[in-house]
Each structure stands twice: as C-alpha cells, then as structure tokens.
Design an enzyme around this catalytic site. Structure first.
Site, PDB file in Angstrom:
ATOM      1  N   ARG A   3      30.751  45.121  43.913  1.00  0.00           N
ATOM      2  CA  ARG A   3      32.191  44.982  43.738  1.00  0.00           C
ATOM      3  C   ARG A   3      32.846  44.947  45.112  1.00  0.00           C
ATOM      4  O   ARG A   3      32.495  45.711  46.010  1.00  0.00           O
ATOM      5  CB  ARG A   3      32.759  46.158  42.921  1.00  0.00           C
ATOM      6  CG  ARG A   3      32.466  46.057  41.423  1.00  0.00           C
ATOM      7  CD  ARG A   3      33.211  44.887  40.797  1.00  0.00           C
ATOM      8  NE  ARG A   3      33.029  44.787  39.355  1.00  0.00           N
ATOM      9  CZ  ARG A   3      32.098  44.027  38.773  1.00  0.00           C
ATOM     10  NH1 ARG A   3      31.243  43.336  39.499  1.00  0.00           N
ATOM     11  NH2 ARG A   3      32.027  43.962  37.455  1.00  0.00           N
TER      12      ARG A   3
ATOM     13  N   GLU B 234      39.904  38.970  43.478  1.00  0.00           N
ATOM     14  CA  GLU B 234      39.177  37.734  43.221  1.00  0.00           C
ATOM     15  C   GLU B 234      40.045  36.792  42.395  1.00  0.00           C
ATOM     16  O   GLU B 234      40.659  37.222  41.421  1.00  0.00           O
ATOM     17  CB  GLU B 234      37.871  38.023  42.473  1.00  0.00           C
ATOM     18  CG  GLU B 234      36.858  38.745  43.338  1.00  0.00           C
ATOM     19  CD  GLU B 234      35.504  38.921  42.668  1.00  0.00           C
ATOM     20  OE1 GLU B 234      35.436  38.809  41.418  1.00  0.00           O
ATOM     21  OE2 GLU B 234      34.530  39.176  43.375  1.00  0.00           O
TER      22      GLU B 234
ATOM     23  N   HIS C 154      31.189  35.169  43.894  1.00  0.00           N
ATOM     24  CA  HIS C 154      30.825  36.043  42.766  1.00  0.00           C
ATOM     25  C   HIS C 154      29.921  35.302  41.774  1.00  0.00           C
ATOM     26  O   HIS C 154      30.191  35.246  40.568  1.00  0.00           O
ATOM     27  CB  HIS C 154      32.064  36.571  42.055  1.00  0.00           C
ATOM     28  CG  HIS C 154      31.792  37.839  41.297  1.00  0.00           C
ATOM     29  ND1 HIS C 154      32.759  38.776  41.016  1.00  0.00           N
ATOM     30  CD2 HIS C 154      30.644  38.333  40.749  1.00  0.00           C
ATOM     31  CE1 HIS C 154      32.227  39.786  40.327  1.00  0.00           C
ATOM     32  NE2 HIS C 154      30.941  39.525  40.146  1.00  0.00           N
TER      33      HIS C 154
END
Length: 333
Positions: A251, A280, A299
């Site tokens: 994360r 994000e 990601h």
C-alpha cells in the site's frame, strides 16, 4: 408422527457487487450472479453508491478497491457482511463496521494474489539491480551506456533481503529469495516457527530498525492500518544504507512518499521500485514520478488475468458460504 416439510422459502440475500471499471466494470461482473446459490440476488455496479436503492437493500457488499465509507454503512441498514476482493482492506471504514458487528473480510487465506505480487516484487528488484530502465532509455536515445552502467549493475545473490510483513505474500517472496541465494531477515508481530524459518533459508526475525540497517533490499508486505501508515518515514528511511533499494507492492501510504523522494534525490538511497501510491492514481505533482532511479508500475502486482479469476472466486466463495449460513473466513474487523 411424520413432520411435514417446511414450506418456508430460504431468506434471499441482496448482494451488491462493486466491480471497478479498471477491471472490466459491469461487463466483467455480469457472470457473478451465476456463481451464487439460489438464495442470493446480485446487483453489479461500478461504485458503492451508484444505485442508492440497491445499497439500501444490501445484505452483503463485495468490493475491490472502491471505498466503503461510514456514509455507505449508514445507508445500508440491513448490511451483514463486507467482502473485500483483495488482500488489502484499508478502503473500508472498519470503525463504522465495528459498532454494528458487521464482519469485514479479505481474501488473505486464499492466497489468490500471493504468486503474482511475489513475482512483481522480484520484477522490480531485478529491474533495479540490472538497471533495466536506464539501460532501455539510453539505447532508445542512441547512447551505448555500457561503461556507465557497469558501475551500477549489481547481483541479488549474496544480498540481504528484509521483508516487512512475512504473511502469505511475504513468504512467497522469501521462497523466491532462497532461489536467488539471498539472506533473509523479516520483521513482524511475532516470529515464525523454527521449521518455517529453516525452510526459508534460515530466515531471521529481527526488529524493524535492525532490518532497515542491515538489508540491501527492503520489501513491504504489511497491511495499511493507523499503526503502519508512513511506517517508513524520513527517520526510518535514514537508517537504510545509501546502497539499499526499497520495494513497495503493498500500500502506498506505508511510505512517506515525500521522504522517499528526498532520500532518492539526495543519494541517501540507491533506488526504489513502487507499484502502489497514495492517492491512486497519483497526481502529476508526485515527486516520485521524476525521482532518480525509480521503477514504477500502476498497481498491477495483483491484477494478472489469472489472479483476477482467483480473487473473484475466493471472494464469491466466502460470500456464498455466508449466504448458506456458514461463518465467514478472513475477518479483519
């Protein structure tokens, strides 16, 4: 006396399945209903509050990275379960779930993401060690950079890998590190069994500060909680060797991103491989986008075609079991 069979129909649970647009949205979620038993009614949306009526009537919410906030909990008076279709769960307001006794679950024990996240971790580590991004860029600019790159290309073999959070994913990373002849140290709430440590090449449990001081590569695999937010801040980043690399596929908020950019820009750190950001997607102002010797990916560590299928099946199975009256697995709240 023979008892007549009950004519009562089983309770139908309303399942709100939130399928993010970046993994196909409603189109990808169209087949979800076929995976549930007959006593579930599935509504597929791309945001939790897209269909207020469906949210109000929901007994179960399945969500990937779409936030489930306190307002969403308040809008769903009959909510009984929130299922995260991911290993992480920081996008669900656990404090809103607790007073109502609503379990929030992830897919931790399924191992659905562990293989690809471990592979992505090593892809980033190898790209940093072998200077693949600078080498590629140099060649596309007609620069035969071999003499310059020879001074910075390194090997993984013989290096110390520090794993922060040696759970399902961290263990997969450790298994691969053994194959690369790396020394493994790890930090976490408690040590593994001696048998497991031996199987992982003699991995040693150490404190976080010692791990940072001694590791050549540090990779993060811890959940994001209030206790782990900015786990690597400026003070802890300063403990790392200037020749060390940091990799984060967990994360984004586990690292203070500005402090990491400072360390990279000042030469206090050799490089970083980052797959996750806070927020994000990252804004154009994020300094890591322009920092020296970084390898960045958007990601994608847990979103291969194979992984997405395993994630969906694991999440759906837990919900299907719950609908049938079985206790849910992987409760994180």
């Amino acid at each position: 006396m023979t008892t007549a069979p009950s004519s009562a129909e089983p309770t139908v649970k309303n399942v709100l399945a939130v399928v993010s647009p970046h993994v196909g949205g409603r189109t990808a979620g169209a087949g979800l209903a076929t995976l549930f038993p007959g006593q579930a009614r599935v509504t597929v949306v791309e945001a939790v509050d897209e269909d207020p009526a469906a949210l109000r009537e929901a007994h179960v919410i399945i969500t990937g990275l779409s936030p489930v906030t306190a307002e969403h909990f308040a809008a769903a008076p009959g909510l009984e379960l929130v299922q995260c279709a991911s290993h992480g769960f920081d996008y669900v307001d656990l404090e809103a779930a607790r007073p109502r006794g609503i379990p929030v679950c992830n897919i931790g024990s399924s191992g659905a993401e562990k293989q690809n996240v471990a592979e992505q971790t090593f892809a980033l580590m190898l790209a940093l060690a072998k200077q693949l991004v600078p080498a590629h860029t140099a060649l596309t600019e007609a620069d035969w950079a071999l003499p310059r790159l020879q001074r910075s290309i390194t090997e993984l073999s013989g290096k110390t890998l520090g794993i922060v959070g040696l759970g399902h994913i961290g263990e997969e990373v450790a298994r691969r590190a053994v194959a690369f002849d790396m020394t493994i140290v790890y930090a976490g709430p408690k040590p593994l069994s001696a048998k497991t440590e031996a199987r992982l090449g003699g991995a040693r449990h150490v404190g976080l500060d010692e791990l940072l001081r001694t590791s050549d590569y540090v990779t993060l695999h811890a959940p994001l909680t209030e206790a782990t937010r900015h786990l690597l801040d400026a003070e802890r980043l300063a403990l790392l060797k200037p020749t060390a690399f940091v990799v984060n596929t967990a994360r984004g908020a586990l690292i203070d991103q500005d402090a990491l950019a400072d360390a990279l820009e000042s030469g206090g750190l050799a490089g970083a491989g980052i797959d996750v950001f806070d927020p994000e997607p990252p804004t154009a102002a994020l300094r890591l986008l322009r920092a020296p010797n970084v390898v960045l990916s958007p990601h994608v560590a847990g979103v291969t075609r194979e992984t997405l299928v395993r994630i969906a099946l694991a999440a759906v199975q837990n919900v299907a079991d719950f609908v049938e009256g079985k206790p849910p697995r992987d409760v994180v709240s």
